[in-house]
Design a protein around this motif. Sequence first.
Motif, mmCIF file in Angstrom:
data_model
loop_
_atom_site.group_PDB
_atom_site.id
_atom_site.type_symbol
_atom_site.label_atom_id
_atom_site.label_comp_id
_atom_site.label_asym_id
_atom_site.label_seq_id
_atom_site.Cartn_x
_atom_site.Cartn_y
_atom_site.Cartn_z
ATOM 1 N N ALA A 186 35.638 5.940 44.078
ATOM 2 C CA ALA A 186 36.847 5.497 43.375
ATOM 3 C C ALA A 186 38.088 6.247 43.862
ATOM 4 C CB ALA A 186 36.665 5.704 41.865
ATOM 5 N N ARG A 246 38.545 3.684 47.301
ATOM 6 C CA ARG A 246 39.333 2.661 46.614
ATOM 7 C C ARG A 246 40.721 3.160 46.194
ATOM 8 N NH1 ARG A 246 37.217 -2.102 48.017
ATOM 9 N NH2 ARG A 246 34.937 -2.090 47.817
ATOM 10 N N TRP A 295 39.425 0.762 39.432
ATOM 11 C CA TRP A 295 38.870 2.015 39.946
ATOM 12 C C TRP A 295 39.566 3.232 39.354
ATOM 13 C CZ3 TRP A 295 34.393 2.241 42.367
ATOM 14 C CH2 TRP A 295 33.915 1.079 42.968
ATOM 15 N N ILE A 303 37.530 3.934 36.236
ATOM 16 C CA ILE A 303 36.181 4.306 36.679
ATOM 17 C C ILE A 303 36.160 5.752 37.161
ATOM 18 C CG2 ILE A 303 34.414 3.883 38.445
ATOM 19 C CD1 ILE A 303 35.119 0.903 38.265
ATOM 20 N N TYR A 304 37.214 6.147 37.885
ATOM 21 C CA TYR A 304 37.291 7.528 38.377
ATOM 22 C C TYR A 304 37.379 8.519 37.218
ATOM 23 C CZ TYR A 304 39.259 11.816 40.271
ATOM 24 O OH TYR A 304 39.485 13.124 40.571
#
Length: 271
Positions: A44, A48, A54, A57-58
């Motif tokens: 991420a 990305r 992302w 998500i990170y």
Amino acid sequence: MDDRLSCDHRGHKRDRLLFPFHGFTPAIGVGILSLVVLAIAGVARHVRHLAGAWRWIYVLTATVALYFNCFVSVVQLFQKVPALKALAPTQSEPPFAVAQLTVLVIFLVLAIAASIRFRVAPAVILATFFALGVGSGQDANTGRRLTPSEINVIASIGAGAGTSGVSGIQTRVLKGDPNKAGLYTIQLTVPANTTIQAHTHPDDRVATVISGMWFIGYGSRFDEKKLKSLTAGSFYTEPPNMAHFARTGNGTVVIQITGYGPTGTKYTESQ
């Protein structure tokens, strides 16, 4: 021959340098999961570049990976540090639960702060950590392996729940809580020349003599003729509400009892 010995020596040296492996454990499972989550965080961030979804998500994976590491660290501390081990020998006691809850709360605060900084909805982070908290609470009581020396480190109390209540008896709780519903194991150290009058317990119990000579019999009144001497390694049962009595000889006796709580003690004759 010399070459083989040299090879064996180098092999043993390599074994000492590597981590010992004694089978798959919950700690190893958490470690693997942490690495997977951390790898996703790396993708991420560096692949990305926090674009779109992302970003959250990170934040989520980076925080969760660090939480897993701290969770395992608390477990290890309560297993390896004598003072902490005495507070929670089975890791089902309140001090262990309070420690893990404190860690969870700290990471909740950190996760919320991170979500604000990265402009991520805090609800996503909170929901994830709520699920982790429920799961960790269910899995905290992992398998235990205790040597005699490790058992001796566990803090002992007097004649607690599940014992006859006779003065001088020392109790170590190895698993569970005799006062609560569930499986428990206690180890009792009974002084020399101790007589225990007839009594009952409500739960079905099994016991093993760890050391010393233990004399035990069944009946509603103490009867020396009904006693049977049991040496170390012997096994006996205490069926629910079946009266039994016991005594020690000239030496201290250690017995280990497993039952299903909550337990209690009711005397059938005066002490």
